[in-house]
Design an enzyme around this catalytic site. Structure first.
Site, PDB file in Angstrom:
ATOM      1  N   TYR A 154      -9.463   5.417   7.433  1.00  0.00           N
ATOM      2  CA  TYR A 154      -9.639   5.732   8.854  1.00  0.00           C
ATOM      3  C   TYR A 154     -10.681   6.846   8.918  1.00  0.00           C
ATOM      4  O   TYR A 154     -10.480   7.895   8.302  1.00  0.00           O
ATOM      5  CB  TYR A 154      -8.334   6.262   9.468  1.00  0.00           C
ATOM      6  CG  TYR A 154      -7.235   5.228   9.633  1.00  0.00           C
ATOM      7  CD1 TYR A 154      -6.385   4.909   8.573  1.00  0.00           C
ATOM      8  CD2 TYR A 154      -7.024   4.597  10.859  1.00  0.00           C
ATOM      9  CE1 TYR A 154      -5.363   3.969   8.737  1.00  0.00           C
ATOM     10  CE2 TYR A 154      -6.004   3.664  11.031  1.00  0.00           C
ATOM     11  CZ  TYR A 154      -5.185   3.351   9.966  1.00  0.00           C
ATOM     12  OH  TYR A 154      -4.177   2.429  10.126  1.00  0.00           O
ATOM     13  N   HIS A 209       0.846  -1.192   0.000  1.00  0.00           N
ATOM     14  CA  HIS A 209       0.000   0.000   0.000  1.00  0.00           C
ATOM     15  C   HIS A 209       0.885   1.248   0.000  1.00  0.00           C
ATOM     16  O   HIS A 209       1.740   1.387   0.869  1.00  0.00           O
ATOM     17  CB  HIS A 209      -0.910   0.013   1.231  1.00  0.00           C
ATOM     18  CG  HIS A 209      -2.109  -0.861   1.081  1.00  0.00           C
ATOM     19  ND1 HIS A 209      -3.304  -0.623   1.710  1.00  0.00           N
ATOM     20  CD2 HIS A 209      -2.296  -1.985   0.337  1.00  0.00           C
ATOM     21  CE1 HIS A 209      -4.177  -1.566   1.370  1.00  0.00           C
ATOM     22  NE2 HIS A 209      -3.586  -2.397   0.549  1.00  0.00           N
ATOM     23  N   TYR A 249       3.813   6.697   9.962  1.00  0.00           N
ATOM     24  CA  TYR A 249       2.980   5.550   9.574  1.00  0.00           C
ATOM     25  C   TYR A 249       3.811   4.462   8.903  1.00  0.00           C
ATOM     26  O   TYR A 249       3.622   3.272   9.178  1.00  0.00           O
ATOM     27  CB  TYR A 249       1.837   6.013   8.651  1.00  0.00           C
ATOM     28  CG  TYR A 249       0.746   4.984   8.521  1.00  0.00           C
ATOM     29  CD1 TYR A 249      -0.279   4.899   9.456  1.00  0.00           C
ATOM     30  CD2 TYR A 249       0.743   4.064   7.459  1.00  0.00           C
ATOM     31  CE1 TYR A 249      -1.276   3.935   9.363  1.00  0.00           C
ATOM     32  CE2 TYR A 249      -0.255   3.094   7.348  1.00  0.00           C
ATOM     33  CZ  TYR A 249      -1.256   3.045   8.305  1.00  0.00           C
ATOM     34  OH  TYR A 249      -2.238   2.085   8.208  1.00  0.00           O
TER      35      TYR A 249
HETATM   36  C1  PHB Z   1      -5.985  -4.297  10.690  1.00  0.00           C
HETATM   37  O1  PHB Z   1      -6.036  -4.555   9.478  1.00  0.00           O
HETATM   38  O2  PHB Z   1      -6.307  -5.136  11.533  1.00  0.00           O
HETATM   39  C2  PHB Z   1      -5.550  -2.954  11.128  1.00  0.00           C
HETATM   40  C3  PHB Z   1      -5.065  -2.060  10.183  1.00  0.00           C
HETATM   41  C4  PHB Z   1      -4.668  -0.794  10.585  1.00  0.00           C
HETATM   42  C5  PHB Z   1      -4.762  -0.425  11.910  1.00  0.00           C
HETATM   43  C6  PHB Z   1      -5.218  -1.344  12.852  1.00  0.00           C
HETATM   44  C7  PHB Z   1      -5.616  -2.613  12.458  1.00  0.00           C
HETATM   45  O3  PHB Z   1      -4.381   0.809  12.285  1.00  0.00           O
END
Ligand code: PHB
Ligand code: RFL
Length: 390
Positions: free
Chosen positions: A201, A72, A385
């Site tokens: 998000y 990604h 990130y």
């Molecule tokens: C997940 O895919 O479980 C996942 C992805 C990003 C996050 C937390 C969990 O910040």
């Protein structure tokens, strides 16, 4: 039994440490409390930082990840009716993350340990560290009811948040820093096409939501929920309805729904135990620290601990120089606190807090607006990130 490094816990930290040590000719034995099926049934993290990906490749466990994992190069943030993209690759000079589940990482590590004759003892009960502040520490445990003893040079406690390692450190040397958040995440895994190619998000007045995935046919979704939420009151239909309400309209409209194949609630917590070592015992991963999952840092932080600890042990065995082992706690904690800060700040930014009021909500909107329109702020977000260097 005798070995060089006695490892408590067969989660990702313990298995990766034993694999890296093995490739350098250092022996270890992993003692895991649960059965292998249980360990491989846990659905947890999904996003690997570039540094974690490289460590897995270097440890000869990257082939399936490179075939099946999804690279990604950005993700989305939704708030106040808008959706903005964070261009990870463009903002970090080419860095990306890999979407590949912790369950798969753990399976690959078990396969690799089995293939090259690594010793992993499953269903080891009552594992207890002894004499950690002497030159000859040892572990005792029960296997099929029989008492066993494992002598070793060093102990690595990779036994997660509820493990025995941290609990056997003297109380007066440990300092705990902790914040418990007033909500949890309700997560669903479903065999449906992910709503988007990238993660979303969402900050919403009904609460946080996250759209993630494990593969092009397997989706992972979360919604913020109350801490005392009863899982039985969340039918699949109720979950999908709630998720749709928290997503931007076009995402909600194209959301593919279906039966859940896993549904669970996880509390959110920030936690750090200092120091991360005592005598000849070293803590790594969740045994020493917990982050709320908002920044996708838990598993990645476990990997960076293992990076520092494996290098320190290798140097000790190859050259007799113990300085990196002495500095392990300090070195690891410096990165741990930065990931704690990022996970905490993303949690504060994205969730609805019971006491935030209208002012708090306005502050979040202003910060999200600034964050997604300033290249300086977006760069800081992207840099964290994809993972700080180690
Ligand atoms: C997940 O895919 O479980 C996942 C992805 C990003 C996050 C937390 C969990 O910040
Ligand atoms: P683990 O994975 O907890 O593994 C520790 C292992 O030690 C064993 N154990 C013992 N063995 C012997 N004797 C004892 N006394 C023992 N006590 C425990 C346990 O059975 C287990 O097999 O820790 P490790 O290896 O440090 O790995 C850390 C990661 O698992 C963790 O950081 C992440 O999964 C955190 N986390 C998430 N991180 C993310 O980045 N994104 C996520 O979406 C995410 N979701 C989660 C999570 C953690 C969760 N937990 C801890 C309940 C969701 C959940 C539900």
């Amino acid at each position: 039994m005798k070995t060089q490094v006695g490892i408590i816990g067969g989660g990702p930290s313990g298995l990766l440490l034993s694999q890296i040590l093995h490739l350098q000719g250092i022996e270890s034995v992993v003692l895991e409390r649960q059965s292998r099926d249980y360990v491989l049934g846990r659905i947890r993290a999904g996003v690997l930082e570039q540094g974690t990906v490289e460590m897995l490749r270097d440890a000869h466990v990257g082939d399936r990840m490179d075939r099946e994992g999804l690279v990604h190069d950005g993700f989305h943030m939704a708030f106040g009716g808008q959706i903005k993209r964070i261009d990870l690759e463009g903002l970090t000079g080419g860095k990306t993350v890999m979407v590949y589940g912790q369950t798969e990482v753990t399976r690959d590590l078990y396969d690799a340990r089995d293939q090259i004759g690594g010793v992993v003892i499953d269903e080891a009960d009552d594992v207890t560290p002894h004499d950690i502040d002497t030159d000859s520490p040892y572990l005792t445990f029960h296997r099929e009811g029989n008492a066993e003893r494992l002598g070793c040079d060093f102990i690595a406690a990779c036994d997660g948040f509820h493990g025995v390692g941290r609990q056997s450190m003297p109380k007066d040397v440990l300092k705990i820093y902790e914040r418990v958040y007033p909500f949890g995440w309700l997560g669903v895994l479903s065999e449906t096409r992910p709503v988007d190619e990238e993660l979303i998000y969402a900050n919403h007045e009904r609460g946080f939501a996250l759209c993630s995935m494990r593969s092009p046919k397997l989706s992972r979704y979360y919604v913020q929920c109350a801490l005392d939420e009863d899982l039985n009151e969340w039918s699949d239909d109720r979950f999908w309805e709630e998720l749709k309400l928290r997503l931007p309209e076009d995402a909600a409209a194209r959301l593919e729904t279906g039966p859940s194949i896993e549904k669970s609630i996880a509390p959110l917590r920030s936690f750090v135990a200092e120091p991360m070592s005592h005598g000849r015992m070293f803590l790594a991963g969740d045994a020493a620290h917990i982050v709320p999952p908002t920044g996708a840092k838990g598993l990645n932080l476990a990997a960076s601990d293992v990076y520092y600890l494996s290098r320190a042990l290798i140097e000790q065995y190859k050259t007799g120089d113990e300085s990196r082992l002495r500095d392990y706690s300090k070195t690891a904690l410096s990165r741990v606190w930065k990931a704690e800060r990022f996970s905490w700040s993303m949690t504060m930014l994205m969730h609805k807090f019971p006491d935030q009021g209208e002012f708090g909500a306005k502050m979040q909107q202003a910060e999200l607006d600034y964050l997604t329109s300033s290249s300086a702020a977006m760069t800081a977000m992207a840099e964290n990130y994809v993972g700080l260097p180690f």
